[in-house]
Motif scaffolding. Structure first.
Motif, PDB file in Angstrom:
ATOM      1  N   PHE A  59      36.839  34.288  27.641  1.00 12.42           N
ATOM      2  CA  PHE A  59      36.195  33.435  28.640  1.00 12.42           C
ATOM      3  C   PHE A  59      34.728  33.841  28.820  1.00 12.42           C
ATOM      4  O   PHE A  59      33.815  33.012  28.718  1.00 12.42           O
ATOM      5  CB  PHE A  59      36.965  33.551  29.964  1.00 12.42           C
ATOM      6  CG  PHE A  59      36.346  32.820  31.107  1.00 12.42           C
ATOM      7  CD1 PHE A  59      36.517  31.452  31.259  1.00 12.42           C
ATOM      8  CD2 PHE A  59      35.574  33.503  32.049  1.00 12.42           C
ATOM      9  CE1 PHE A  59      35.926  30.777  32.322  1.00 12.42           C
ATOM     10  CE2 PHE A  59      34.987  32.830  33.111  1.00 12.42           C
ATOM     11  CZ  PHE A  59      35.167  31.461  33.245  1.00 12.42           C
ATOM     12  N   ASN A  60      34.493  35.139  29.050  1.00 10.28           N
ATOM     13  CA  ASN A  60      33.119  35.635  29.212  1.00 10.28           C
ATOM     14  C   ASN A  60      32.278  35.323  27.975  1.00 10.28           C
ATOM     15  O   ASN A  60      31.144  34.852  28.076  1.00 10.28           O
ATOM     16  CB  ASN A  60      33.117  37.160  29.407  1.00 10.28           C
ATOM     17  CG  ASN A  60      33.629  37.564  30.772  1.00 10.28           C
ATOM     18  OD1 ASN A  60      33.628  36.775  31.709  1.00 10.28           O
ATOM     19  ND2 ASN A  60      34.072  38.806  30.887  1.00 10.28           N
ATOM     20  N   SER A 106      32.424  42.587  34.574  1.00 10.89           N
ATOM     21  CA  SER A 106      33.774  42.186  34.976  1.00 10.89           C
ATOM     22  C   SER A 106      34.779  43.306  34.733  1.00 10.89           C
ATOM     23  O   SER A 106      35.924  43.229  35.183  1.00 10.89           O
ATOM     24  CB  SER A 106      34.213  40.921  34.237  1.00 10.89           C
ATOM     25  OG  SER A 106      34.436  41.210  32.886  1.00 10.89           O
ATOM     26  N   ALA A 156      36.386  36.482  40.336  1.00 14.60           N
ATOM     27  CA  ALA A 156      37.521  35.583  40.109  1.00 14.60           C
ATOM     28  C   ALA A 156      38.776  36.362  39.720  1.00 14.60           C
ATOM     29  O   ALA A 156      39.867  36.098  40.233  1.00 14.60           O
ATOM     30  CB  ALA A 156      37.169  34.571  39.022  1.00 14.60           C
ATOM     31  N   VAL A 157      38.626  37.347  38.828  1.00 12.61           N
ATOM     32  CA  VAL A 157      39.788  38.125  38.399  1.00 12.61           C
ATOM     33  C   VAL A 157      40.361  38.908  39.577  1.00 12.61           C
ATOM     34  O   VAL A 157      41.586  38.997  39.748  1.00 12.61           O
ATOM     35  CB  VAL A 157      39.416  39.066  37.234  1.00 12.61           C
ATOM     36  CG1 VAL A 157      40.516  40.097  36.986  1.00 12.61           C
ATOM     37  CG2 VAL A 157      39.177  38.264  35.969  1.00 12.61           C
ATOM     38  N   VAL A 186      40.194  37.253  29.324  1.00 13.62           N
ATOM     39  CA  VAL A 186      38.961  37.299  30.124  1.00 13.62           C
ATOM     40  C   VAL A 186      37.746  37.509  29.222  1.00 13.62           C
ATOM     41  O   VAL A 186      36.687  36.900  29.413  1.00 13.62           O
ATOM     42  CB  VAL A 186      39.062  38.386  31.214  1.00 13.62           C
ATOM     43  CG1 VAL A 186      37.726  38.560  31.923  1.00 13.62           C
ATOM     44  CG2 VAL A 186      40.145  38.034  32.208  1.00 13.62           C
ATOM     45  N   ASP A 208      28.374  43.405  30.737  1.00 11.95           N
ATOM     46  CA  ASP A 208      29.686  42.967  31.215  1.00 11.95           C
ATOM     47  C   ASP A 208      30.041  43.795  32.440  1.00 11.95           C
ATOM     48  O   ASP A 208      30.326  44.987  32.328  1.00 11.95           O
ATOM     49  CB  ASP A 208      30.747  43.141  30.126  1.00 11.95           C
ATOM     50  CG  ASP A 208      32.111  42.633  30.578  1.00 11.95           C
ATOM     51  OD1 ASP A 208      32.196  42.102  31.703  1.00 11.95           O
ATOM     52  OD2 ASP A 208      33.079  42.768  29.816  1.00 11.95           O
ATOM     53  N   SER A 228      36.375  43.903  27.859  1.00 13.57           N
ATOM     54  CA  SER A 228      37.362  43.654  28.914  1.00 13.57           C
ATOM     55  C   SER A 228      38.737  44.184  28.512  1.00 13.57           C
ATOM     56  O   SER A 228      39.507  44.621  29.367  1.00 13.57           O
ATOM     57  CB  SER A 228      37.419  42.169  29.272  1.00 13.57           C
ATOM     58  OG  SER A 228      37.597  41.400  28.137  1.00 13.57           O
ATOM     59  N   THR A 266      29.618  37.360  34.135  1.00 17.57           N
ATOM     60  CA  THR A 266      30.645  38.380  34.345  1.00 17.57           C
ATOM     61  C   THR A 266      30.757  38.754  35.821  1.00 17.57           C
ATOM     62  O   THR A 266      31.799  39.228  36.247  1.00 17.57           O
ATOM     63  CB  THR A 266      30.379  39.634  33.487  1.00 17.57           C
ATOM     64  OG1 THR A 266      29.090  40.154  33.800  1.00 17.57           O
ATOM     65  CG2 THR A 266      30.463  39.320  32.015  1.00 17.57           C
ATOM     66  N   SER A 318      33.315  36.260  36.784  1.00 12.47           N
ATOM     67  CA  SER A 318      34.681  36.600  36.377  1.00 12.47           C
ATOM     68  C   SER A 318      35.156  37.871  37.074  1.00 12.47           C
ATOM     69  O   SER A 318      36.345  38.031  37.316  1.00 12.47           O
ATOM     70  CB  SER A 318      34.801  36.703  34.852  1.00 12.47           C
ATOM     71  OG  SER A 318      33.802  37.507  34.331  1.00 12.47           O
TER      72      SER A 318
END
Lengths: 332, 274
Positions: A111-112, A71, A133-134, A108, A69, A227, A127, A130
């Protein structure tokens, strides 16, 4: 007599990180003439390790489960901006801000996790998507709502006490969160029956699923943990420093991965320990912050981190081979 | 034996993927305490047949009967709950888990109370080691050893012992000896005999005729998705079985053609095909 020996210690996944820590400290003491007393009591590396360590724990768990991950890099500013916008700019109660920040993390993570379990796209790519995007959501959201990329926050006293005050004017209270979470994660992974599921998931997902483990739910839960932990660290940062910025956090991606890998977690999953991740974060923090206590020019610190990473991974490979080859001698 | 109901029976099972027929009219039976050897060359449909038996695929037509009753598996778990256990080529695949932990994946023994249940490592290790030792693998003594440190044969044995421990009645072994050396393979064959002695029905998939003949009671040869031959122990010789598996192109013909080549080329064998 009961199994405790130096050789049995060498087979443990965290051994590489402990040895790296010893080597790094020895290097700083011998080459950099560090005063050990100063270094041990210093807040700089401890605060650094705590912030890093809280994110490294769930990311390490994910890595043991065979996923990644990244993100978290944008979830840290996302967490601090959410609490600052809700409770600072809109002056809502701090509880709303805290729940908002953590809720953003959960969303989030879901979503991931959903994409990672319902598509064949590698979690690195999901990730990465995301992450970017985040970042976009946070920047444009902040500009739309507040017109600025930096938002002040004045948290009430109780929230400061719990999430972000400085003990003795230097130690962040998040250090205790880190120690507590480390204990909690260690219980989860090594003592509770669910820990076995995480290892099995990382070892062989198909067999784990056939053995009746709810692999998808477990994986989604791990993504939510990572996250949310990142959002938590961001939120505490906003509370302790009374403001939040949209930038920052990207360094965490590499720092966390280095800590976890130095901590003896196998990048491809199935092997690792919480104690290892804990020491990995400490080792990284000491290399990164301890250099200010040495005679060494601090520009060298990245070189040291790079060398330490490779050395630690080589050690970890050796120890893992020893663990695999281990068989008790035949009793006479 | 003959008048007993077989544990597992396939009746006229077909399986096709779209327009491609992979299995055609498969009829098989296996009784308790019997080893059914499923022989076939690569691509004959062995894997599809196994996956149909263990619930990964659903048959396009035909019936699967267990104890004479029609059953339907929607997922591998259904088949497992009915007592059909599959052990794949490399046995337990959690190479970096300890013997005790991997033995109990998904069914961890716990001690303690309510939310404070903890994984009972000592109990898991003890049961796992005992289960493997009961199958004659006495070299395993420590349940904390990592599975990846065991030999191929020991890993197979661990996986088989695990299946038996958790109540398997039908054991499907997918090429358990393919990756093993001679000694390790004979180890696994002994374990198959032990499973059979304990009254399990064993379906042993292999393309090594020697291994099949060592333990099999009943043989079925699969060629291009259909059962080409179905016979019992002692009814065919090894050469006949090998010929069957090769799809009718007899080994004897091949040998004859090599011999005739040697006759006309001063005793040299023919060059290998490019």
């Amino acid at each position: 007599m009961n199994g405790f020996s130096f050789r049995s210690l060498l087979r443990r996944p965290e051994m590489g990180s402990v040895l790296s820590l010893v080597l790094v400290v020895a290097f700083y003491v011998i080459i950099g003439h560090v005063d050990v007393g100063n270094l041990v009591g210093a807040a700089s590396w401890l605060n650094f390790a705590a912030n890093l360590g809280i994110v490294a724990l769930p990311v390490g768990l994910l890595m043991i489960a065979g996923e990644l991950d990244i993100s978290i890099g944008s979830m840290i500013p996302a967490g601090s901006m959410t609490v600052a916008i809700l409770s600072g700019y809109y002056e809502l109660p701090i509880v709303v801000g805290i729940l908002g920040a953590l809720g953003f993390g959960v969303a989030v993570g879901l979503f991931n996790g959903y994409l990672a379990t319902h598509t064949t796209v590698p979690s690195l790519i999901i990730t990465l998507g995301s992450l970017v995007a985040v970042q976009g959501v946070v920047l444009s959201g902040s500009m739309l709502l507040t017109g600025a990329a930096s938002v002040p926050l004045d948290a009430p006293d109780w929230a400061k006490t719990v999430f972000g005050h400085l003990i003795a004017n230097k130690y962040q209270v998040i250090v205790f969160w880190w120690l507590g979470l480390t204990a909690l994660f260690a219980l989860f992974l090594h003592v509770s029956p669910w820990g076995n599921w995480v290892f099995a998931l990382g070892g062989d997902e198909t067999s784990a699923r056939n053995a009746g483990i709810p692999t998808n739910r477990l994986k989604i839960m791990l993504f939510v943990m990572s996250s949310t932990a990142a959002a938590f660290v961001g939120m505490c940062g906003a509370i302790v420093f009374n403001s939040a910025q949209v930038s920052g956090g990207m360094n965490y991606i590499f720092n966390v991965i280095v800590s976890v890998v130095v901590g003896g977690v196998l990048l491809t999953g199935g092997f690792g320990s919480i104690i290892g991740i804990f020491f990995g974060a400490i080792t990284f923090a000491i290399v990164n912050q301890g250099i200010y206590f040495t005679d060494i020019d601090r520009n060298w610190s990245n070189l040291i981190i790079g060398v330490m990473l490779i050395a630690a991974v080589l050690m970890n490979n050796t120890f893992r081979k020893m663990a695999l080859a281990y068989a008790p001698r035949k009793k006479k | 034996m003959a008048d007993q109901t077989p544990i597992l029976e396939l009746e006229h099972v077909d399986k096709s993927f779209g327009p491609i027929d992979v299995l055609m009219d498969i009829n098989l039976k296996v009784h308790a305490g019997e080893v059914l050897c499923l022989l076939g060359d690569n691509g004959a449909g062995k894997s599809t047949l196994i996956k149909t038996l263990c619930g990964v695929f659903k048959p396009t037509a035909g019936k699967i009967l267990m104890d004479g009753k029609d059953v339907r598996f929607n997922r591998p778990r259904d088949a497992q709950e009915m007592g059909i256990s599959t052990v794949h080529q490399f046995g337990g695949t959690f190479a970096l888990m300890s013997i005790g932990r991997s033995f109990f994946v998904g069914v961890e023994p716990t001690r303690g109370w309510g939310p404070f249940k903890i994984f009972d490592r000592a109990k898991a290790n003890e049961i796992a080691v005992r289960a493997v030792r009961d199958f004659g693998i006495t070299r395993i003594e420590d349940g904390d050893r990592l599975v990846g440190g065991l030999s191929g044969g020991e890993r197979q044995s661990l996986a088989i012992a695990r299946a038996v421990h958790f109540g398997a009645r039908v054991l499907i072994l997918d090429e358990p000896t393919a990756a093993l050396g001679v000694k390790q393979a004979s180890h696994v064959l002994r374990i198959i005999n032990e499973a059979k002695r304990r009254g399990l029905a064993v379906i042993f998939i292999t393309h090594q005729v020697m291994h099949a003949m060592a333990v099999g009671d009943h043989f079925a040869v699969l060629i291009r998705g259909a059962i080409a031959a179905d016979f019992r122990r002692g009814e065919k010789t090894r050469e006949e079985i090998t010929d069957l598996m090769a799809g009718g192109e007899t080994m004897a013909d091949l040998e004859a053609s090599i011999e005739s080549y040697e006759d006309t080329h001063e005793g040299r064998p023919p060059p290998p095909a490019p």
